[in-house]
Design a protein around this motif. Sequence first.
Motif, PDB file in Angstrom:
ATOM      1  N   PRO A   1     -14.593  -6.690  -8.734  1.00 15.11           N
ATOM      2  CA  PRO A   1     -14.429  -8.060  -8.218  1.00 15.11           C
ATOM      3  C   PRO A   1     -15.652  -8.918  -8.510  1.00 15.11           C
ATOM      4  CG  PRO A   1     -14.948  -6.555  -6.433  1.00 15.11           C
ATOM      5  CD  PRO A   1     -14.690  -5.699  -7.635  1.00 15.11           C
ATOM      6  N   ALA A   2     -15.435 -10.231  -8.581  1.00 13.56           N
ATOM      7  CA  ALA A   2     -16.559 -11.160  -8.597  1.00 13.56           C
ATOM      8  C   ALA A   2     -17.302 -11.015  -7.273  1.00 13.56           C
ATOM      9  CB  ALA A   2     -16.064 -12.584  -8.794  1.00 13.56           C
ATOM     10  N   HIS A   3     -18.621 -11.221  -7.318  1.00 16.31           N
ATOM     11  CA  HIS A   3     -19.426 -11.050  -6.095  1.00 16.31           C
ATOM     12  C   HIS A   3     -20.389 -12.213  -5.946  1.00 16.31           C
ATOM     13  CE1 HIS A   3     -21.564  -9.007  -2.849  1.00 16.31           C
ATOM     14  NE2 HIS A   3     -22.670  -9.492  -3.401  1.00 16.31           N
ATOM     15  N   ALA A   4     -20.485 -12.758  -4.727  1.00 19.08           N
ATOM     16  CA  ALA A   4     -21.394 -13.853  -4.430  1.00 19.08           C
ATOM     17  C   ALA A   4     -22.247 -13.514  -3.219  1.00 19.08           C
ATOM     18  CB  ALA A   4     -20.621 -15.147  -4.177  1.00 19.08           C
ATOM     19  N   ASP A   5     -23.526 -13.839  -3.292  1.00 24.69           N
ATOM     20  CA  ASP A   5     -24.437 -13.748  -2.151  1.00 24.69           C
ATOM     21  C   ASP A   5     -24.808 -15.158  -1.717  1.00 24.69           C
ATOM     22  OD1 ASP A   5     -24.709 -10.885  -2.064  1.00 24.69           O
ATOM     23  OD2 ASP A   5     -25.936 -11.037  -3.879  1.00 24.69           O
TER      24      ASP A   5
ATOM     25  N   GLN B   1      -7.351 -22.666  -2.435  1.00 29.31           N
ATOM     26  CA  GLN B   1      -8.300 -23.571  -1.807  1.00 29.31           C
ATOM     27  C   GLN B   1      -8.616 -24.750  -2.718  1.00 29.31           C
ATOM     28  OE1 GLN B   1     -11.749 -22.141   0.748  1.00 29.31           O
ATOM     29  NE2 GLN B   1     -12.794 -22.530  -1.181  1.00 29.31           N
ATOM     30  N   LEU B   2      -8.764 -25.929  -2.102  1.00 28.57           N
ATOM     31  CA  LEU B   2      -9.240 -27.124  -2.798  1.00 28.57           C
ATOM     32  C   LEU B   2     -10.623 -27.461  -2.266  1.00 28.57           C
ATOM     33  CD1 LEU B   2      -6.054 -29.420  -2.764  1.00 28.57           C
ATOM     34  CD2 LEU B   2      -6.890 -27.972  -4.624  1.00 28.57           C
ATOM     35  N   THR B   3     -11.560 -27.662  -3.163  1.00 28.40           N
ATOM     36  CA  THR B   3     -12.950 -27.850  -2.765  1.00 28.40           C
ATOM     37  C   THR B   3     -13.628 -28.884  -3.653  1.00 28.40           C
ATOM     38  OG1 THR B   3     -15.047 -26.697  -2.379  1.00 28.40           O
ATOM     39  CG2 THR B   3     -13.731 -25.968  -4.241  1.00 28.40           C
ATOM     40  N   ARG B   4     -14.780 -29.380  -3.185  1.00 30.64           N
ATOM     41  CA  ARG B   4     -15.561 -30.329  -3.979  1.00 30.64           C
ATOM     42  C   ARG B   4     -16.927 -29.778  -4.376  1.00 30.64           C
ATOM     43  NH1 ARG B   4     -12.829 -34.247  -0.716  1.00 30.64           N
ATOM     44  NH2 ARG B   4     -11.608 -35.650  -2.035  1.00 30.64           N
ATOM     45  N   SER B   5     -17.381 -28.699  -3.731  1.00 28.89           N
ATOM     46  CA  SER B   5     -18.669 -28.134  -4.132  1.00 28.89           C
ATOM     47  C   SER B   5     -18.760 -26.674  -3.714  1.00 28.89           C
ATOM     48  CB  SER B   5     -19.838 -28.926  -3.525  1.00 28.89           C
ATOM     49  OG  SER B   5     -19.880 -28.796  -2.126  1.00 28.89           O
ATOM     50  N   VAL B   6     -19.445 -25.888  -4.551  1.00 24.93           N
ATOM     51  CA  VAL B   6     -19.688 -24.468  -4.301  1.00 24.93           C
ATOM     52  C   VAL B   6     -21.106 -24.157  -4.759  1.00 24.93           C
ATOM     53  CG1 VAL B   6     -19.061 -22.094  -4.902  1.00 24.93           C
ATOM     54  CG2 VAL B   6     -17.269 -23.822  -4.632  1.00 24.93           C
ATOM     55  N   SER B   7     -21.809 -23.363  -3.970  1.00 27.19           N
ATOM     56  CA  SER B   7     -23.107 -22.859  -4.414  1.00 27.19           C
ATOM     57  C   SER B   7     -23.253 -21.415  -3.970  1.00 27.19           C
ATOM     58  CB  SER B   7     -24.263 -23.706  -3.861  1.00 27.19           C
ATOM     59  OG  SER B   7     -24.386 -23.538  -2.463  1.00 27.19           O
ATOM     60  N   ALA B   8     -24.145 -20.690  -4.631  1.00 23.96           N
ATOM     61  CA  ALA B   8     -24.417 -19.302  -4.272  1.00 23.96           C
ATOM     62  C   ALA B   8     -25.805 -18.939  -4.764  1.00 23.96           C
ATOM     63  CB  ALA B   8     -23.379 -18.358  -4.891  1.00 23.96           C
ATOM     64  N   ALA B   9     -26.488 -18.068  -4.011  1.00 27.03           N
ATOM     65  CA  ALA B   9     -27.786 -17.573  -4.455  1.00 27.03           C
ATOM     66  C   ALA B   9     -27.615 -16.694  -5.686  1.00 27.03           C
ATOM     67  CB  ALA B   9     -28.476 -16.806  -3.330  1.00 27.03           C
ATOM     68  N   THR B  10     -26.569 -15.876  -5.668  1.00 26.08           N
ATOM     69  CA  THR B  10     -26.211 -15.037  -6.818  1.00 26.08           C
ATOM     70  C   THR B  10     -24.705 -15.043  -6.947  1.00 26.08           C
ATOM     71  OG1 THR B  10     -28.097 -13.574  -6.374  1.00 26.08           O
ATOM     72  CG2 THR B  10     -26.377 -12.737  -7.843  1.00 26.08           C
ATOM     73  N   PHE B  11     -24.203 -15.196  -8.171  1.00 25.73           N
ATOM     74  CA  PHE B  11     -22.759 -15.144  -8.419  1.00 25.73           C
ATOM     75  C   PHE B  11     -22.537 -14.244  -9.636  1.00 25.73           C
ATOM     76  CE2 PHE B  11     -19.073 -18.235  -7.348  1.00 25.73           C
ATOM     77  CZ  PHE B  11     -18.206 -17.168  -7.227  1.00 25.73           C
ATOM     78  N   ARG B  12     -22.006 -13.063  -9.402  1.00 22.86           N
ATOM     79  CA  ARG B  12     -21.754 -12.100 -10.480  1.00 22.86           C
ATOM     80  C   ARG B  12     -20.286 -12.178 -10.870  1.00 22.86           C
ATOM     81  NH1 ARG B  12     -23.576  -7.866  -8.112  1.00 22.86           N
ATOM     82  NH2 ARG B  12     -21.612  -6.894  -7.506  1.00 22.86           N
ATOM     83  N   LEU B  13     -20.015 -12.350 -12.170  1.00 19.36           N
ATOM     84  CA  LEU B  13     -18.650 -12.597 -12.659  1.00 19.36           C
ATOM     85  C   LEU B  13     -18.276 -11.573 -13.728  1.00 19.36           C
ATOM     86  CD1 LEU B  13     -18.923 -16.483 -12.965  1.00 19.36           C
ATOM     87  CD2 LEU B  13     -17.797 -15.202 -11.134  1.00 19.36           C
TER      88      LEU B  13
ATOM     89  N   ILE C   1     -20.668 -17.651   3.629  1.00 18.89           N
ATOM     90  CA  ILE C   1     -20.473 -16.204   3.703  1.00 18.89           C
ATOM     91  C   ILE C   1     -21.699 -15.545   3.089  1.00 18.89           C
ATOM     92  CG2 ILE C   1     -19.002 -14.252   3.104  1.00 18.89           C
ATOM     93  CD1 ILE C   1     -16.690 -16.186   2.748  1.00 18.89           C
ATOM     94  N   ARG C   2     -22.326 -14.652   3.851  1.00 23.64           N
ATOM     95  CA  ARG C   2     -23.545 -13.999   3.351  1.00 23.64           C
ATOM     96  C   ARG C   2     -23.249 -13.167   2.106  1.00 23.64           C
ATOM     97  NH1 ARG C   2     -28.574 -11.914   5.552  1.00 23.64           N
ATOM     98  NH2 ARG C   2     -28.014 -12.699   7.616  1.00 23.64           N
ATOM     99  N   SER C   3     -22.148 -12.411   2.111  1.00 19.30           N
ATOM    100  CA  SER C   3     -21.803 -11.538   0.993  1.00 19.30           C
ATOM    101  C   SER C   3     -20.288 -11.537   0.837  1.00 19.30           C
ATOM    102  CB  SER C   3     -22.314 -10.112   1.253  1.00 19.30           C
ATOM    103  OG  SER C   3     -21.923  -9.239   0.209  1.00 19.30           O
ATOM    104  N   ALA C   4     -19.795 -11.845  -0.368  1.00 20.66           N
ATOM    105  CA  ALA C   4     -18.352 -11.971  -0.580  1.00 20.66           C
ATOM    106  C   ALA C   4     -17.935 -11.318  -1.894  1.00 20.66           C
ATOM    107  CB  ALA C   4     -17.937 -13.440  -0.590  1.00 20.66           C
ATOM    108  N   ASP C   5     -16.840 -10.574  -1.836  1.00 19.70           N
ATOM    109  CA  ASP C   5     -16.182 -10.041  -3.030  1.00 19.70           C
ATOM    110  C   ASP C   5     -14.867 -10.780  -3.218  1.00 19.70           C
ATOM    111  OD1 ASP C   5     -18.066  -8.065  -3.771  1.00 19.70           O
ATOM    112  OD2 ASP C   5     -17.265  -6.701  -2.253  1.00 19.70           O
ATOM    113  N   LEU C   6     -14.594 -11.220  -4.459  1.00 19.45           N
ATOM    114  CA  LEU C   6     -13.378 -11.972  -4.766  1.00 19.45           C
ATOM    115  C   LEU C   6     -12.644 -11.258  -5.893  1.00 19.45           C
ATOM    116  CD1 LEU C   6     -15.896 -14.394  -4.446  1.00 19.45           C
ATOM    117  CD2 LEU C   6     -13.765 -15.596  -3.915  1.00 19.45           C
TER     118      LEU C   6
ATOM    119  N   SER D   1     -12.292 -14.270 -13.465  1.00 19.34           N
ATOM    120  CA  SER D   1     -13.206 -13.137 -13.359  1.00 19.34           C
ATOM    121  C   SER D   1     -12.663 -12.160 -12.331  1.00 19.34           C
ATOM    122  CB  SER D   1     -14.601 -13.613 -12.940  1.00 19.34           C
ATOM    123  OG  SER D   1     -15.464 -12.519 -12.694  1.00 19.34           O
ATOM    124  N   GLY D   2     -13.059 -10.889 -12.477  1.00 19.32           N
ATOM    125  CA  GLY D   2     -12.729  -9.890 -11.475  1.00 19.32           C
ATOM    126  C   GLY D   2     -11.298  -9.408 -11.508  1.00 19.32           C
TER     127      GLY D   2
END
Length: 212
Positions: free
Chosen positions: A127-131, A185-197, A92-97, A120-121
């Motif tokens: 909200p938390a935000h990820a790019d 969600q169940l996951t094994r890896s997450v990455s983000a260019a920017t993650f604001r919490l 996802i290019r831009s996400a609010d959680l 967070s959020g």
Amino acid sequence: MTSTARIRSTGRTRWKRLALVMVPTVTASGALLAAMASGALASSFGVSANSFTVSGQSFQISADILDGHDFIQYGVVDRGTDKSYAEALSGIRSADLYNLCQSVVQDFPFLGEVTMRLNSGGDGHPPAHADRLVVDAHDLHGETVFHNINIGQDASTVEGVPGVQGSPGGFGEQADSIRIEDLRQLTRSVSAATFRLPGLHLRVERGDDSCF
């Protein structure tokens, strides 16, 4: 296909059930999961864009709402130190959680189960935000709406998340936007260019205090 697709979740996603009917979800399409469940992973499954070596342990992510713009998805393989894991990559290019929670439970000698949990959020915070959010996951449920979704697109041609594309001939999906309510969600890896919490709270405590 260019339309709005709405998915109602009735419980945790099951691989065998999804193998029977192809519907888009955030973490995997039925076609991808059918291949995973049968063990017949084609060569079109690429190595994950999350290039780090994974621990292999699943962890939980939940949010009251995820609002995302420019969504893509295709099958990948996560590499561990001595094992590989079939996953569905969602970018996802831009996400609010809203009201984000992340948790992992591990067993320690003499202590037993210990939970590391991040929130967070919530509690009046933005909200938390990820790019450039990239998630490799294997189980998802939630109330989901896609806008202008393509299902069955060649994974090497998906657009929306810079530098994130699958292998030629791989099964892919992309959409202009995605919204999930009650994300689990169940996951094994997450990455983000920017993650604001905003309002980050991290705690470690004995026992199982998972997000869900």
